[in-house]
Design a protein around this motif. Structure first.
Motif, PDB file in Angstrom:
ATOM      1  N   GLU A  48       0.835  -1.197   0.000  1.00 37.91           N
ATOM      2  CA  GLU A  48       0.000   0.000   0.000  1.00 37.91           C
ATOM      3  C   GLU A  48       0.872   1.251   0.000  1.00 37.91           C
ATOM      4  O   GLU A  48       2.049   1.204   0.357  1.00 37.91           O
ATOM      5  CB  GLU A  48      -0.928   0.003   1.208  1.00 37.91           C
ATOM      6  CG  GLU A  48      -0.206  -0.044   2.547  1.00 37.91           C
ATOM      7  CD  GLU A  48      -1.167  -0.036   3.720  1.00 37.91           C
ATOM      8  OE1 GLU A  48      -2.216   0.615   3.606  1.00 37.91           O
ATOM      9  OE2 GLU A  48      -0.869  -0.676   4.741  1.00 37.91           O
ATOM     10  N   ASN A  49       0.260   2.356  -0.390  1.00 43.01           N
ATOM     11  CA  ASN A  49       0.918   3.660  -0.358  1.00 43.01           C
ATOM     12  C   ASN A  49       0.294   4.517   0.736  1.00 43.01           C
ATOM     13  O   ASN A  49      -0.929   4.589   0.857  1.00 43.01           O
ATOM     14  CB  ASN A  49       0.768   4.391  -1.700  1.00 43.01           C
ATOM     15  CG  ASN A  49       1.556   3.721  -2.812  1.00 43.01           C
ATOM     16  OD1 ASN A  49       2.591   3.108  -2.573  1.00 43.01           O
ATOM     17  ND2 ASN A  49       1.056   3.839  -4.029  1.00 43.01           N
ATOM     18  N   ALA A  50       1.163   5.180   1.514  1.00 45.01           N
ATOM     19  CA  ALA A  50       0.680   6.056   2.594  1.00 45.01           C
ATOM     20  C   ALA A  50       0.381   7.423   1.998  1.00 45.01           C
ATOM     21  O   ALA A  50       1.069   8.425   2.265  1.00 45.01           O
ATOM     22  CB  ALA A  50       1.719   6.135   3.703  1.00 45.01           C
ATOM     23  N   ASN A  51      -0.675   7.483   1.195  1.00 45.04           N
ATOM     24  CA  ASN A  51      -0.938   8.691   0.407  1.00 45.04           C
ATOM     25  C   ASN A  51      -1.294   9.906   1.245  1.00 45.04           C
ATOM     26  O   ASN A  51      -0.885  11.025   0.934  1.00 45.04           O
ATOM     27  CB  ASN A  51      -2.049   8.409  -0.613  1.00 45.04           C
ATOM     28  CG  ASN A  51      -1.596   7.468  -1.716  1.00 45.04           C
ATOM     29  OD1 ASN A  51      -0.415   7.437  -2.054  1.00 45.04           O
ATOM     30  ND2 ASN A  51      -2.510   6.704  -2.257  1.00 45.04           N
ATOM     31  N   ASP A  52      -2.090   9.719   2.285  1.00 43.40           N
ATOM     32  CA  ASP A  52      -2.479  10.870   3.114  1.00 43.40           C
ATOM     33  C   ASP A  52      -1.263  11.465   3.822  1.00 43.40           C
ATOM     34  O   ASP A  52      -1.161  12.694   3.984  1.00 43.40           O
ATOM     35  CB  ASP A  52      -3.532  10.459   4.134  1.00 43.40           C
ATOM     36  CG  ASP A  52      -4.886  10.189   3.478  1.00 43.40           C
ATOM     37  OD1 ASP A  52      -5.054  10.609   2.306  1.00 43.40           O
ATOM     38  OD2 ASP A  52      -5.759   9.579   4.115  1.00 43.40           O
ATOM     39  N   TYR A  53      -0.347  10.620   4.251  1.00 42.35           N
ATOM     40  CA  TYR A  53       0.895  11.124   4.859  1.00 42.35           C
ATOM     41  C   TYR A  53       1.770  11.825   3.817  1.00 42.35           C
ATOM     42  O   TYR A  53       2.444  12.817   4.114  1.00 42.35           O
ATOM     43  CB  TYR A  53       1.672   9.978   5.506  1.00 42.35           C
ATOM     44  CG  TYR A  53       0.998   9.427   6.740  1.00 42.35           C
ATOM     45  CD1 TYR A  53       0.891  10.184   7.897  1.00 42.35           C
ATOM     46  CD2 TYR A  53       0.472   8.138   6.748  1.00 42.35           C
ATOM     47  CE1 TYR A  53       0.272   9.677   9.030  1.00 42.35           C
ATOM     48  CE2 TYR A  53      -0.150   7.626   7.876  1.00 42.35           C
ATOM     49  CZ  TYR A  53      -0.247   8.389   9.015  1.00 42.35           C
ATOM     50  OH  TYR A  53      -0.863   7.894  10.132  1.00 42.35           O
ATOM     51  N   ARG A  54       1.749  11.314   2.601  1.00 40.19           N
ATOM     52  CA  ARG A  54       2.495  11.972   1.521  1.00 40.19           C
ATOM     53  C   ARG A  54       1.904  13.361   1.222  1.00 40.19           C
ATOM     54  O   ARG A  54       2.639  14.306   0.934  1.00 40.19           O
ATOM     55  CB  ARG A  54       2.466  11.111   0.253  1.00 40.19           C
ATOM     56  CG  ARG A  54       3.371   9.882   0.330  1.00 40.19           C
ATOM     57  CD  ARG A  54       3.207   9.007  -0.907  1.00 40.19           C
ATOM     58  NE  ARG A  54       4.187   7.933  -0.911  1.00 40.19           N
ATOM     59  CZ  ARG A  54       5.402   8.015  -1.444  1.00 40.19           C
ATOM     60  NH1 ARG A  54       5.778   9.155  -2.028  1.00 40.19           N
ATOM     61  NH2 ARG A  54       6.236   6.999  -1.405  1.00 40.19           N
ATOM     62  N   ASP A  55       0.584  13.457   1.292  1.00 39.52           N
ATOM     63  CA  ASP A  55      -0.049  14.769   1.091  1.00 39.52           C
ATOM     64  C   ASP A  55       0.452  15.762   2.127  1.00 39.52           C
ATOM     65  O   ASP A  55       0.770  16.919   1.799  1.00 39.52           O
ATOM     66  CB  ASP A  55      -1.566  14.640   1.199  1.00 39.52           C
ATOM     67  CG  ASP A  55      -2.187  13.931   0.014  1.00 39.52           C
ATOM     68  OD1 ASP A  55      -1.493  13.791  -1.019  1.00 39.52           O
ATOM     69  OD2 ASP A  55      -3.353  13.496   0.117  1.00 39.52           O
ATOM     70  N   ARG A  56       0.500  15.329   3.375  1.00 40.27           N
ATOM     71  CA  ARG A  56       0.964  16.221   4.437  1.00 40.27           C
ATOM     72  C   ARG A  56       2.417  16.613   4.203  1.00 40.27           C
ATOM     73  O   ARG A  56       2.793  17.780   4.379  1.00 40.27           O
ATOM     74  CB  ARG A  56       0.815  15.502   5.787  1.00 40.27           C
ATOM     75  CG  ARG A  56       1.403  16.250   6.980  1.00 40.27           C
ATOM     76  CD  ARG A  56       0.759  17.594   7.178  1.00 40.27           C
ATOM     77  NE  ARG A  56       1.382  18.338   8.263  1.00 40.27           N
ATOM     78  CZ  ARG A  56       1.279  19.645   8.435  1.00 40.27           C
ATOM     79  NH1 ARG A  56       0.580  20.373   7.585  1.00 40.27           N
ATOM     80  NH2 ARG A  56       1.871  20.238   9.446  1.00 40.27           N
ATOM     81  N   ARG A  57       3.235  15.689   3.783  1.00 42.57           N
ATOM     82  CA  ARG A  57       4.644  15.983   3.526  1.00 42.57           C
ATOM     83  C   ARG A  57       4.808  16.953   2.359  1.00 42.57           C
ATOM     84  O   ARG A  57       5.628  17.883   2.429  1.00 42.57           O
ATOM     85  CB  ARG A  57       5.410  14.685   3.252  1.00 42.57           C
ATOM     86  CG  ARG A  57       6.925  14.862   3.164  1.00 42.57           C
ATOM     87  CD  ARG A  57       7.622  13.516   3.062  1.00 42.57           C
ATOM     88  NE  ARG A  57       7.303  12.826   1.819  1.00 42.57           N
ATOM     89  CZ  ARG A  57       7.710  11.594   1.523  1.00 42.57           C
ATOM     90  NH1 ARG A  57       8.444  10.917   2.401  1.00 42.57           N
ATOM     91  NH2 ARG A  57       7.395  11.032   0.385  1.00 42.57           N
ATOM     92  N   ASN A  58       4.049  16.764   1.319  1.00 43.02           N
ATOM     93  CA  ASN A  58       4.131  17.679   0.177  1.00 43.02           C
ATOM     94  C   ASN A  58       3.643  19.077   0.543  1.00 43.02           C
ATOM     95  O   ASN A  58       4.165  20.074   0.036  1.00 43.02           O
ATOM     96  CB  ASN A  58       3.315  17.123  -1.002  1.00 43.02           C
ATOM     97  CG  ASN A  58       4.079  16.073  -1.791  1.00 43.02           C
ATOM     98  OD1 ASN A  58       5.169  16.336  -2.291  1.00 43.02           O
ATOM     99  ND2 ASN A  58       3.522  14.879  -1.866  1.00 43.02           N
TER     100      ASN A  58
END
Length: 592
Positions: free
Chosen positions: A200-210
């Motif tokens: 899986e991809n931790a997309n919501d965490y990636r959004d926060r990082r971006n």
């Protein structure tokens, strides 16, 4: 393909459709969430079963569909462009804000304009030239002189205070950089943990990082890279800020032990984040980041008129070219420092011009090395061939008082007298060449290494003796006639209208006092307009890039609702497929 395998195909369709519905619902729920990036299901075939082979091909049976990934839809090139251009926007915005603050201090937009104070001083000089012996006119010139100095001092203090107060914004931005670095590091660990299984991809965490990278890109110039584990490493101004395992904090230090101004440094090495001596504008990626913009708006010290090179100084030790390079590299690029130096030059010019007319000096050459010992315990050593200035008693006007006092200037230095007296009899030297050994008043020259000796803002006051007795203003003829000296009054008016200096060493036009101030305010306005135009252009560019980003990362509710219907139909189709297989199995079993 067996009927049992057919059931698996149907189940895989149900599972894929359900995951797609969940993802679509997640997109809809976060349509207004700042920084959220639209997620998209990528479906792929499930593994195939081999059940035979011939000389042409392998016989395979499909097992349905599977979710290959839930990916974010974003363009990394637009991300980089957005962070670079928003950094430029921040750089010019903070400098434009500084120019706006400076304009408000001078009151030209609202309040009491300094132009009015200057104009009143000029009018009072004109009125004095008409009636130099009038106590009313003398009172007027003293009152306007006091108002002139008080207003100029007030502006200078506010400029200096605003310069120091920019430290608060710098502190806040440095602290925010450290917070962002720590958050990115924590998110790196979280993302690596969730994605370590490769499922899986931790997309919501990636959004926060971006979102944090977007914010960081506006504060400073950054570069970044994501490795195979999903960890982002960040460099700020070419130095590591976030690595795979560590973060490097930014700290603050005083520019010098005696300075109130702070500079950002790297805590790990103590190195400066920015070299304030080499900050330039207009080069490749040199105009990025609001933090750098704040430092350039502020400068590294309060500036004064001595920071502007004087082309008329013929002293070989003066090094005009070196001073010009210093001004161009370490004064002119900084908004507040430029204003401080140019404004101080105007005040210094007015004060010294008025003083030198009312209390004129003459220059003499000392033939032999001499040390002058004064009554206050201080001394002045002059080498052979050196020059000093003394009060020109032959041409100096005198006051209207009974003693006909001469040598009283309109403006004084707060901590240094204009003249110190020496007795020629003690020296055995006829300094003034009048053939008589007597007392001579030596002018105390300005020394740029001693701030107390300068006619600079913060060290100027109206002569207290004249404030206490207006008759001491030296406007009478020197000779005992007690007649006013109309030529002195006229000289004051003429000097005001005479060009005295250029606004900067890079311009050729000399201005009188009124013209200088007009050019001075025009230069501030022009600089502000340039910053405003640049910030407006950058704002438009950032908005354009953001619009392009939104086209790919933004959630379209209409599109997502369409997908919702599509996946619902796919789910229903898989359910009906399973029902058909179930009926077939039931029919076979019940008929056996």
């Amino acid at each position: 393909m067996s009927l049992m395998s057919g059931l698996y195909v149907g189940v895989s369709g149900l599972r894929s459709s359900q995951n797609s519905l969940n993802t679509t619902a997640h997109n809809l729920a976060n349509a207004e969430t700042k920084g959220y990036v639209r997620q998209q299901i990528v479906q792929a075939d499930s593994p195939y079963l081999n059940w035979g082979i011939n000389h042409i091909s392998t016989f395979q049976t499909g097992l349905g569909t599977n979710i290959a990934a839930v990916r974010q839809v974003r363009d990394i090139f637009l991300d980089k462009a957005y962070r670079t251009e928003s950094g430029r926007q921040g750089y010019y915005e903070v400098q434009y804000e500084a120019v706006q603050e400076i304009e408000s201090l001078f009151g030209e937009m609202e309040g009491v304009p300094f132009q009015d104070t200057l104009e009143k001083f000029w009018i009072s000089l004109q009125e004095l030239s008409k009636e130099p012996d009038s106590i009313v006119k003398r009172t007027s010139i003293i009152q306007t002189a006091v108002s002139f100095i008080e207003h100029a001092e007030n502006i200078s203090k506010q400029l200096n205070q605003y310069q120091v107060n920019l430290n608060t914004q710098i502190i806040n931005q440095v602290n925010r950089i450290n917070q962002i670095a720590a958050e990115i590091s924590d998110l790196n660990k979280t993302i690596r943990h969730y994605e370590s299984n490769g499922m899986e991809n931790a997309n919501d965490y990636r959004d926060r990082r971006n979102l944090l990278l977007d914010e960081l890109g506006k504060i400073a110039r950054i570069t970044y890279r994501e490795n195979m584990d999903g960890v982002v490493t960040v460099n700020l101004e070419g130095v590591q800020l976030v690595t795979e395992e560590n973060t490097y904090k930014m700290g603050l230090e005083k520019i010098s032990p005696s300075s109130d101004m702070l500079k950002p440094v790297w805590e790990s090495t103590g190195d400066d984040v920015y070299d304030l001596r080499k900050i330039t504008t207009g080069g490749k990626e040199t105009d990025i980041g609001s933090l750098k913009g704040l430092l350039i708006a502020r400068g590294d010290k309060p500036a004064k008129y001595t920071d502007i090179p004087n082309p008329n100084n013929t002293d070989p030790a003066y090094n005009y070219q070196g001073r010009l390079d210093y001004y161009n590299n370490q004064v002119e690029p900084y908004v507040i420092m430029t204003v401080q130096a140019q404004f101080d030059q105007l005040i210094h010019g007015i004060v010294t011009t008025m003083n030198d007319i009312l209390s004129p000096n003459k220059e003499i050459t000392v033939t032999a090395a001499t040390t002058f010992n004064f009554a206050d315990g201080t001394s002045l050593s002059v080498p052979a061939g050196g020059k000093i200035k003394i009060l020109d008693v032959e041409n100096a006007p005198v006051g209207m008082d009974k003693d006909q006092t001469m040598g009283e200037a309109l403006f004084n230095r707060k901590s240094m007298v204009r003249y110190k007296e020496i007795d020629e009899n003690d020296l055995g030297i006829d300094l003034d060449g009048d053939g008589i050994l007597g007392k001579v008043r030596i002018y105390m020259e300005e020394d740029e290494t001693d701030n107390y000796s300068l006619f600079t803002l913060g060290e100027i006051e109206v002569n207290p003796n004249i404030l206490n007795n207006y008759s001491l203003i030296p406007l009478s003829v020197n000779g005992g006639t007690e007649e006013y000296d109309i030529k002195i009054a006229e000289k004051l008016v003429e000097a005001w209208q005479k060009p005295f200096a250029t606004l900067s060493p890079n311009t050729l036009t000399k201005n009188n006092f009124n013209g200088y101030y007009t050019a001075f305010m025009g230069n501030i306005a022009t600089r502000g307009e340039q910053y405003y135009t640049m910030s407006l252009n950058q704002k438009s560019m950032v908005a354009s890039i953001e619009s392009q980003r939104e086209q790919s990362i933004g959630v379209s509710t209409d599109e997502e609702l369409t997908n919702l219907i599509k996946y619902q139909h796919a789910y229903n189709a898989s359910a009906r497929y399973i029902t058909v297989i179930d009926n077939m199995l039931e029919h076979i079993i019940t008929r056996m």
